[in-house]
Design an enzyme around this catalytic site. Structure first.
Site, PDB file in Angstrom:
ATOM      1  N   ASN A   9       0.864  -1.182   0.000  1.00 24.54           N
ATOM      2  CA  ASN A   9       0.000   0.000   0.000  1.00 24.54           C
ATOM      3  C   ASN A   9       0.900   1.231   0.000  1.00 24.54           C
ATOM      4  OD1 ASN A   9      -1.821   2.038   0.479  1.00 24.54           O
ATOM      5  ND2 ASN A   9      -2.287   1.411   2.584  1.00 24.54           N
ATOM      6  N   LYS A  11       0.066   4.264  -0.287  1.00 22.33           N
ATOM      7  CA  LYS A  11      -0.601   5.442   0.303  1.00 22.33           C
ATOM      8  C   LYS A  11      -0.389   6.669  -0.595  1.00 22.33           C
ATOM      9  CE  LYS A  11       0.103   3.396   4.785  1.00 22.33           C
ATOM     10  NZ  LYS A  11       0.057   3.565   6.224  1.00 22.33           N
ATOM     11  N   HIS A  94      -9.474   1.001   4.973  1.00 23.28           N
ATOM     12  CA  HIS A  94      -8.193   1.187   5.671  1.00 23.28           C
ATOM     13  C   HIS A  94      -8.431   2.120   6.861  1.00 23.28           C
ATOM     14  CE1 HIS A  94      -4.088   2.441   6.494  1.00 23.28           C
ATOM     15  NE2 HIS A  94      -3.692   1.383   5.829  1.00 23.28           N
ATOM     16  N   GLU A  96      -6.868   4.542   7.951  1.00 22.85           N
ATOM     17  CA  GLU A  96      -6.691   5.974   7.670  1.00 22.85           C
ATOM     18  C   GLU A  96      -7.953   6.542   7.026  1.00 22.85           C
ATOM     19  OE1 GLU A  96      -3.013   5.512   5.538  1.00 22.85           O
ATOM     20  OE2 GLU A  96      -2.036   4.975   7.420  1.00 22.85           O
ATOM     21  N   GLU A 166      -5.421  -5.072  10.622  1.00 18.70           N
ATOM     22  CA  GLU A 166      -4.396  -4.055  10.828  1.00 18.70           C
ATOM     23  C   GLU A 166      -4.680  -3.300  12.126  1.00 18.70           C
ATOM     24  OE1 GLU A 166      -2.474  -2.900   6.863  1.00 18.70           O
ATOM     25  OE2 GLU A 166      -4.228  -1.638   7.127  1.00 18.70           O
ATOM     26  N   GLY A 172       2.306   2.208  10.701  1.00 21.99           N
ATOM     27  CA  GLY A 172       3.217   3.326  10.521  1.00 21.99           C
ATOM     28  C   GLY A 172       3.890   3.772  11.808  1.00 21.99           C
ATOM     29  N   SER A 212       3.380  -2.221  10.353  1.00 22.27           N
ATOM     30  CA  SER A 212       4.842  -2.195  10.525  1.00 22.27           C
ATOM     31  C   SER A 212       5.506  -3.534  10.216  1.00 22.27           C
ATOM     32  CB  SER A 212       5.215  -1.719  11.933  1.00 22.27           C
ATOM     33  OG  SER A 212       4.740  -0.395  12.142  1.00 22.27           O
ATOM     34  N   GLY A 233       2.783  -1.236   4.309  1.00 21.85           N
ATOM     35  CA  GLY A 233       2.804   0.189   4.010  1.00 21.85           C
ATOM     36  C   GLY A 233       4.221   0.661   3.713  1.00 21.85           C
ATOM     37  N   GLY A 234       4.866   1.250   4.717  1.00 17.75           N
ATOM     38  CA  GLY A 234       6.189   1.856   4.540  1.00 17.75           C
ATOM     39  C   GLY A 234       7.199   0.977   3.824  1.00 17.75           C
TER      40      GLY A 234
HETATM   41  C1  PEP Z   1      -0.743   0.030   5.981  1.00 24.64           C
HETATM   42  O1  PEP Z   1      -0.795   1.171   5.600  1.00 24.64           O
HETATM   43  O2  PEP Z   1      -1.649  -0.746   5.644  1.00 24.64           O
HETATM   44  C2  PEP Z   1       0.366  -0.391   6.827  1.00 24.64           C
HETATM   45  C3  PEP Z   1       0.303  -1.564   7.377  1.00 24.64           C
HETATM   46  O3  PEP Z   1       1.403   0.500   6.983  1.00 24.64           O
HETATM   47  P1  PEP Z   1       2.842   0.204   7.673  1.00 24.64           P
HETATM   48  O4  PEP Z   1       3.327  -1.102   7.108  1.00 24.64           O
HETATM   49  O5  PEP Z   1       3.689   1.351   7.286  1.00 24.64           O
HETATM   50  O6  PEP Z   1       2.591   0.103   9.137  1.00 24.64           O
END
Ligand code: PEP
Length: 249
Positions: A9, A11, A94, A96, A166, A172, A212, A233-234
């Site tokens: 993802n 983002k 999600h 966010e 999640e 994040g 994460s 994500g990251g």
């Molecule tokens: C996400 O945005 O779905 C996510 C899990 O981000 P991160 O891996 O950065 O925590």
């Protein structure tokens, strides 16, 4: 059939040129051939990425869509528009989007319907906040999120969905749920599904963990019996990390 999946993802990161450069790196990378790889860039990239991924085994995902089929919804993008540029999956709900854009499971359930009606797969996200976990509400929160978002579907439709657990406190933040914490919720999600849809459906739906995930913690998470991969994500913005995570099964 339950599938192993690693989904990135992106983002709201990377302009089109930067995004194309990363996608080229991902296409050329040594990715695990035994899992489905999904890339979810910003909307603006999707059309060109659809062309770039034509003939590729990497699937294209969007990060959201609108809950109506078409009409006067300025600034929104419909499921059929996504389908028309080669999108195969859509991340929905999600955290966010739930927290910054006030989406709730009921409105997300309409998006699920739109995505399925276009023959695409929803990646339906659920997860509790830190406060909800501290107050021991996490099981109830997860149960109501998946019931409200997905339980109106029939068995075949549900099997076309992917669920991503999640925990909001792990997204994040660098803080990851322990494998035991993640496994506990994944197993709870399967049991909740089994009650209404039977063991077969519960055993065959893919449930991803997100929060994460990095190359150094992916293996112990993906080794858990009810975790079928990750929504990343990251770490999905770094080709080496993304590829390493794909090899963590
Ligand atoms: C996400 O945005 O779905 C996510 C899990 O981000 P991160 O891996 O950065 O925590």
């Amino acid at each position: 059939m339950r599938q192993k999946i690693v989904a990135g993802n992106w983002k709201m990161n990377l302009n089109l040129e930067e995004g194309k450069a990363l996608l080229m790196e991902i296409i050329d990378a040594n990715l695990n051939e035994n899992c489905q790889i999904i890339v979810a860039p910003p909307f603006i990239h999707l059309s060109q990425f659809g062309t770039m991924l034509n003939q590729s085994r990497i699937s294209l995902a969007a990060q959201n869509c609108h809950q109506q089929e078409l009409g006067a919804f300025t600034g929104e993008v419909s499921a059929s528009m996504l389908k028309s540029v080669g999108v195969e999956c859509v991340i929905l709900g999600h955290s966010e989007r739930r927290s910054y854009f006030f989406e709730d499971s009921m409105s997300i359930s309409y998006k699920v319907n739109q995505v399925l009606s276009q023959g695409m797969r929803p990646i339906y996200c659920c997860g509790e906040t830190l406060m909800q976990r501290q107050e021991n509400q996490h099981f109830e929160i997860i149960r109501s999120q998946i019931r409200e978002g997905l339980f109106h579907l029939n068995e075949m439709e549900l099997l076309n969905c992917v669920i991503a657990y999640e925990p909001v406190w792990a997204i994040g933040t660098g803080e990851t749920a322990s494998p035991a914490q993640a496994q506990e919720i994944h197993s709870f999600i399967r049991k909740t599904i089994a009650k209404d849809f039977g063991e077969l459906v519960a055993d065959n739906i893919s449930i991803l963990y997100g929060g994460s995930v990095k190359p150094d913690n992916a293996k112990e998470l993906f080794n858990c019996p009810d975790i079928d991969g990750g929504l990343i994500g990251g770490a999905s913005l770094n080709v080496d990390h993304f590829a390493a995570i794909s090899h963590s099964f």
